[in-house]
Motif scaffolding. Sequence first.
Motif, PDB file in Angstrom:
ATOM      1  N   THR A  82     -12.091  -3.567  12.567  1.00 29.67           N
ATOM      2  CA  THR A  82     -11.111  -3.381  13.639  1.00 29.67           C
ATOM      3  C   THR A  82      -9.928  -2.562  13.124  1.00 29.67           C
ATOM      4  O   THR A  82      -9.790  -2.329  11.912  1.00 29.67           O
ATOM      5  CB  THR A  82     -10.611  -4.737  14.158  1.00 29.67           C
ATOM      6  N   MET A  83      -9.073  -2.171  14.049  1.00 30.56           N
ATOM      7  CA  MET A  83      -7.893  -1.400  13.664  1.00 30.56           C
ATOM      8  C   MET A  83      -6.975  -2.212  12.762  1.00 30.56           C
ATOM      9  O   MET A  83      -6.449  -1.706  11.765  1.00 30.56           O
ATOM     10  CB  MET A  83      -7.153  -0.931  14.914  1.00 30.56           C
ATOM     11  N   THR A  84      -6.762  -3.471  13.105  1.00 36.57           N
ATOM     12  CA  THR A  84      -5.875  -4.309  12.296  1.00 36.57           C
ATOM     13  C   THR A  84      -6.463  -4.573  10.909  1.00 36.57           C
ATOM     14  O   THR A  84      -5.732  -4.638   9.924  1.00 36.57           O
ATOM     15  CB  THR A  84      -5.621  -5.639  13.011  1.00 36.57           C
ATOM     16  N   ALA A  85      -7.794  -4.726  10.829  1.00 42.26           N
ATOM     17  CA  ALA A  85      -8.429  -4.954   9.530  1.00 42.26           C
ATOM     18  C   ALA A  85      -8.268  -3.734   8.629  1.00 42.26           C
ATOM     19  O   ALA A  85      -8.030  -3.867   7.420  1.00 42.26           O
ATOM     20  CB  ALA A  85      -9.911  -5.285   9.715  1.00 42.26           C
ATOM     21  N   TYR A  86      -8.395  -2.542   9.204  1.00 41.60           N
ATOM     22  CA  TYR A  86      -8.201  -1.329   8.405  1.00 41.60           C
ATOM     23  C   TYR A  86      -6.762  -1.231   7.922  1.00 41.60           C
ATOM     24  O   TYR A  86      -6.506  -0.863   6.769  1.00 41.60           O
ATOM     25  CB  TYR A  86      -8.569  -0.088   9.211  1.00 41.60           C
ATOM     26  N   MET A  87      -5.806  -1.569   8.797  1.00 39.95           N
ATOM     27  CA  MET A  87      -4.399  -1.508   8.402  1.00 39.95           C
ATOM     28  C   MET A  87      -4.112  -2.478   7.272  1.00 39.95           C
ATOM     29  O   MET A  87      -3.356  -2.170   6.352  1.00 39.95           O
ATOM     30  CB  MET A  87      -3.514  -1.807   9.621  1.00 39.95           C
ATOM     31  N   ALA A  88      -4.724  -3.655   7.319  1.00 40.93           N
ATOM     32  CA  ALA A  88      -4.545  -4.618   6.233  1.00 40.93           C
ATOM     33  C   ALA A  88      -5.170  -4.096   4.939  1.00 40.93           C
ATOM     34  O   ALA A  88      -4.632  -4.315   3.847  1.00 40.93           O
ATOM     35  CB  ALA A  88      -5.170  -5.950   6.619  1.00 40.93           C
TER      36      ALA A  88
END
Length: 313
Positions: free
Chosen positions: A260-266
């Motif tokens: 997901t987008m948030t997982a990539y940002m993390a």
Amino acid sequence: MQITNSQDNFWGQSRDSLDHKLSDDIQDKIVAVILFLCALVSVFTTFGIVFIIFQVTFQFFQEVTLAQFFLDTKWTPLFAQKHFGIWPLINGTFLTTAIAMFVAIPLGLSSAIYLAEYAKPKTAAILRPAVELLAGIPTVVYGYFALLFVTPLLRFIIPVEIFNALSAGLMMGIMITPTVGSISLDAIRAVPRSLREGSYALGVTKLETIFTVILPAALSGIAASIILGISRAVGETMTVLIAAGQQPRLTINLAESVQTMTAYMAQISGGDSPRGSLNYKTLYAVGAVLFLLTLVLNIVSYWISNRFKEKYE
């Protein structure tokens, strides 16, 4: 002599009253200024976040074209052969969100209907805090529970990868259930008692009253709870980071690993990408897309709440 003393007392009391009033006015103004400054802090913080996100995003698009970002179907900015297509991340986000809402909407709405219409007051007083307690569990716990319990359980039923969208979406659905249920419960309880009594007077059963009278009357609040639940699912990080994996794929297969987008940002926030590098700037580009998606969802929620809001005398 007595008249003079009475006049002095009168004017003295008047001055004291006037001084007290002026003191109260000054205190009110000071409190108003303090509260206004507190409000400005949140406003300036929001503008600061938006400014930083879009400033670095603009720098990102100086090196990557919009066509590469929105038309490519691969996301491999950390590989030697770089691709910057955002769609695999959006796909992973929407896939896990759809699974989560498929769980959260029926569970949350059913619990709200039961607590508002069927449960006794003592039972509701116990069950509602118990349901809302789910919202207080750290999301990292949900992630590891999905990875260590839900995924092995699913592998007994269907063939799924160790990291998969299905288990992450199921746990997010359980996590979002209190959000949908709590707001829907408040919306259902806000429906006037007179509507229920009028329906019962016409001979309509309780179940029919719920679906034909109460739920339509509470539609704005229920719709807002669902939109807010979607926003919560879109912005969730730890659960999908742990349970869904880090494989950006353009797929609808629930058994496969997605990112997901948030997982990539993390992942990028871990510190492996040097500050100012292109990989580092992708963090802000993805964050800008996530911000715009959440903003749109909040605007839709606000519009639905006002569009379908019922007013009663």
